[in-house]
Write a protein that holds these residues in place. Structure first.
Motif, PDB file in Angstrom:
ATOM      1  N   UNK A 119      29.531  13.563 -25.771  1.00  0.00           N
ATOM      2  CA  UNK A 119      29.090  12.284 -26.209  1.00  0.00           C
ATOM      3  C   UNK A 119      27.978  12.110 -26.504  1.00  0.00           C
ATOM      4  N   UNK A 120      27.170  11.182 -27.268  1.00  0.00           N
ATOM      5  CA  UNK A 120      25.867  10.958 -27.341  1.00  0.00           C
ATOM      6  C   UNK A 120      25.651   9.851 -27.018  1.00  0.00           C
ATOM      7  N   UNK A 121      24.641   9.475 -26.166  1.00  0.00           N
ATOM      8  CA  UNK A 121      24.252   8.122 -25.899  1.00  0.00           C
ATOM      9  C   UNK A 121      22.764   8.009 -25.978  1.00  0.00           C
ATOM     10  N   UNK A 122      22.202   6.935 -26.182  1.00  0.00           N
ATOM     11  CA  UNK A 122      20.668   6.567 -26.338  1.00  0.00           C
ATOM     12  C   UNK A 122      20.454   5.623 -25.102  1.00  0.00           C
ATOM     13  N   UNK A 123      19.267   5.991 -24.264  1.00  0.00           N
ATOM     14  CA  UNK A 123      18.603   5.398 -23.142  1.00  0.00           C
ATOM     15  C   UNK A 123      17.401   4.564 -23.772  1.00  0.00           C
ATOM     16  N   UNK A 124      17.381   3.332 -23.896  1.00  0.00           N
ATOM     17  CA  UNK A 124      16.449   2.479 -24.223  1.00  0.00           C
ATOM     18  C   UNK A 124      16.173   1.340 -23.368  1.00  0.00           C
ATOM     19  N   UNK A 125      14.814   1.052 -23.074  1.00  0.00           N
ATOM     20  CA  UNK A 125      14.708  -0.069 -22.333  1.00  0.00           C
ATOM     21  C   UNK A 125      15.483  -0.461 -20.981  1.00  0.00           C
ATOM     22  N   UNK A 126      15.832   0.598 -20.357  1.00  0.00           N
ATOM     23  CA  UNK A 126      16.426   0.566 -19.205  1.00  0.00           C
ATOM     24  C   UNK A 126      17.891   0.676 -19.350  1.00  0.00           C
ATOM     25  N   UNK A 127      18.442   0.804 -20.584  1.00  0.00           N
ATOM     26  CA  UNK A 127      19.914   0.671 -20.807  1.00  0.00           C
ATOM     27  C   UNK A 127      20.516   1.921 -21.438  1.00  0.00           C
ATOM     28  N   UNK A 128      21.487   2.484 -20.902  1.00  0.00           N
ATOM     29  CA  UNK A 128      22.302   3.482 -21.651  1.00  0.00           C
ATOM     30  C   UNK A 128      23.372   2.934 -22.667  1.00  0.00           C
ATOM     31  N   UNK A 129      23.769   3.306 -23.686  1.00  0.00           N
ATOM     32  CA  UNK A 129      24.715   2.797 -24.755  1.00  0.00           C
ATOM     33  C   UNK A 129      25.318   3.990 -25.484  1.00  0.00           C
ATOM     34  N   UNK A 130      26.478   4.060 -25.976  1.00  0.00           N
ATOM     35  CA  UNK A 130      26.605   4.891 -26.916  1.00  0.00           C
ATOM     36  C   UNK A 130      25.960   5.038 -27.981  1.00  0.00           C
ATOM     37  N   UNK A 131      25.517   6.108 -28.915  1.00  0.00           N
ATOM     38  CA  UNK A 131      24.831   6.068 -29.878  1.00  0.00           C
ATOM     39  C   UNK A 131      25.679   6.246 -31.243  1.00  0.00           C
ATOM     40  N   UNK A 132      26.235   7.388 -31.214  1.00  0.00           N
ATOM     41  CA  UNK A 132      27.170   7.426 -32.327  1.00  0.00           C
ATOM     42  C   UNK A 132      28.400   8.377 -31.813  1.00  0.00           C
ATOM     43  N   UNK A 133      29.579   8.119 -32.674  1.00  0.00           N
ATOM     44  CA  UNK A 133      30.917   8.791 -32.286  1.00  0.00           C
ATOM     45  C   UNK A 133      31.072  10.153 -33.304  1.00  0.00           C
ATOM     46  N   UNK A 134      30.502  11.133 -32.673  1.00  0.00           N
ATOM     47  CA  UNK A 134      30.615  12.472 -33.296  1.00  0.00           C
ATOM     48  C   UNK A 134      32.154  13.030 -33.256  1.00  0.00           C
ATOM     49  N   UNK A 135      32.346  13.573 -34.390  1.00  0.00           N
ATOM     50  CA  UNK A 135      33.800  14.371 -34.404  1.00  0.00           C
ATOM     51  C   UNK A 135      33.762  15.862 -34.380  1.00  0.00           C
ATOM     52  N   UNK A 136      32.589  16.248 -34.762  1.00  0.00           N
ATOM     53  CA  UNK A 136      32.316  17.639 -34.777  1.00  0.00           C
ATOM     54  C   UNK A 136      30.914  18.183 -34.213  1.00  0.00           C
ATOM     55  N   UNK A 137      30.852  19.387 -33.457  1.00  0.00           N
ATOM     56  CA  UNK A 137      29.550  19.744 -32.620  1.00  0.00           C
ATOM     57  C   UNK A 137      28.578  19.769 -33.738  1.00  0.00           C
ATOM     58  N   UNK A 138      29.031  20.611 -35.090  1.00  0.00           N
ATOM     59  CA  UNK A 138      27.967  20.915 -36.020  1.00  0.00           C
ATOM     60  C   UNK A 138      26.978  19.516 -36.492  1.00  0.00           C
ATOM     61  N   UNK A 192       8.862   9.407 -13.929  1.00  0.00           N
ATOM     62  CA  UNK A 192       8.072   8.947 -14.813  1.00  0.00           C
ATOM     63  C   UNK A 192       7.177   7.518 -14.423  1.00  0.00           C
ATOM     64  N   UNK A 193       6.008   7.705 -14.369  1.00  0.00           N
ATOM     65  CA  UNK A 193       5.123   6.449 -13.849  1.00  0.00           C
ATOM     66  C   UNK A 193       3.958   6.188 -14.879  1.00  0.00           C
ATOM     67  N   UNK A 194       3.961   5.033 -15.587  1.00  0.00           N
ATOM     68  CA  UNK A 194       2.953   4.535 -16.498  1.00  0.00           C
ATOM     69  C   UNK A 194       2.600   5.933 -17.506  1.00  0.00           C
ATOM     70  N   UNK A 232      16.712   4.951 -11.221  1.00  0.00           N
ATOM     71  CA  UNK A 232      17.227   4.754  -9.887  1.00  0.00           C
ATOM     72  C   UNK A 232      16.161   3.504  -9.399  1.00  0.00           C
ATOM     73  N   UNK A 233      16.920   2.210  -9.060  1.00  0.00           N
ATOM     74  CA  UNK A 233      15.773   1.313  -8.706  1.00  0.00           C
ATOM     75  C   UNK A 233      14.810   0.779  -9.944  1.00  0.00           C
ATOM     76  N   UNK A 234      13.533   0.735  -9.525  1.00  0.00           N
ATOM     77  CA  UNK A 234      12.533   0.625 -10.747  1.00  0.00           C
ATOM     78  C   UNK A 234      11.813   2.084 -11.136  1.00  0.00           C
ATOM     79  N   UNK A 235      12.497   3.055 -10.750  1.00  0.00           N
ATOM     80  CA  UNK A 235      11.986   4.362 -11.072  1.00  0.00           C
ATOM     81  C   UNK A 235      12.755   5.291 -12.186  1.00  0.00           C
ATOM     82  N   UNK A 236      12.087   5.773 -12.934  1.00  0.00           N
ATOM     83  CA  UNK A 236      12.839   6.635 -14.031  1.00  0.00           C
ATOM     84  C   UNK A 236      12.552   7.992 -13.857  1.00  0.00           C
ATOM     85  N   UNK A 237      13.312   9.014 -13.847  1.00  0.00           N
ATOM     86  CA  UNK A 237      13.188  10.268 -13.774  1.00  0.00           C
ATOM     87  C   UNK A 237      13.641  11.099 -14.873  1.00  0.00           C
ATOM     88  N   UNK A 238      13.080  12.036 -15.155  1.00  0.00           N
ATOM     89  CA  UNK A 238      13.485  13.042 -16.116  1.00  0.00           C
ATOM     90  C   UNK A 238      13.984  14.319 -15.597  1.00  0.00           C
TER      91      UNK A 238
END
Length: 151
Positions: free
Chosen positions: A50-69, A122-124, A95-101
């Motif tokens: 599954x592929x998601x996009x994390x943007x502005x604190x929200x994770x949502x589905x990006x696209x529904x792929x049917x093949x790995x290629x 990740x901070x500033x 987590x809370x107000x912190x973002x981690x990679x």
């Protein structure tokens, strides 16, 4: 082929981990484009992640792929990451107000178990190392495990 081996390992690892909910996913690759993070997660029992996009604190589905290629076409860096010894981003965690990679770096590209996992805060726009784990098994007992093992 190498990407399929990575996904096969992720699927087998998911099967040995216990989760409380039905939908179990494992983060396998992430890529930052602009201010957005694209998260590739392998769901237990599925061949195509599954592929998601994390943007502005929200994770949502990006696209529904049917093949790995098709995923590899949109995210070509994923192919290189499966055999690379350089540091590669795998996931992000809010987590809370912190973002981690969360990144991984293989000491031996042929042995997935010889992988260092690093958690950055990740901070500033700056990255600071918070934790390093010698194996994915060490990470599974940490407070950052939900970045890799997603319910």
């Amino acid at each position: 082929m190498k990407t399929k081996v990575l996904f096969a390992f992720a699927a087998s690892f998911l099967s040995i981990c216990a989760f409380s909910q039905k939908k179990k996913e494992m983060a396998v690759y992430a890529e930052k484009k602009g201010n957005d993070y694209y998260l590739i997660r392998l769901e237990e029992g599925k061949q195509v992640p599954n592929v998601y996009v994390y943007s502005n604190g929200i994770t949502k589905p990006y696209k529904n792929y049917t093949e790995l290629k098709d995923i590899v076409m949109d995210f070509p860096g994923m192919m290189d990451s499966s055999s690379s010894t350089k540091e590669e981003m795998v996931s992000v965690l809010k987590k809370g107000d912190k973002l981690y990679e969360i990144t991984t770096q293989r000491k031996d590209p042929k042995n997935f178990e010889k992988t260092i996992i690093t958690v950055y805060e990740i901070f500033q726009g700056q990255k600071r190392i918070v934790e390093e784990y010698d194996t994915i098994y060490d990470l599974s007992g940490s407070p950052y495990k939900e970045a890799i093992f997603i319910n």
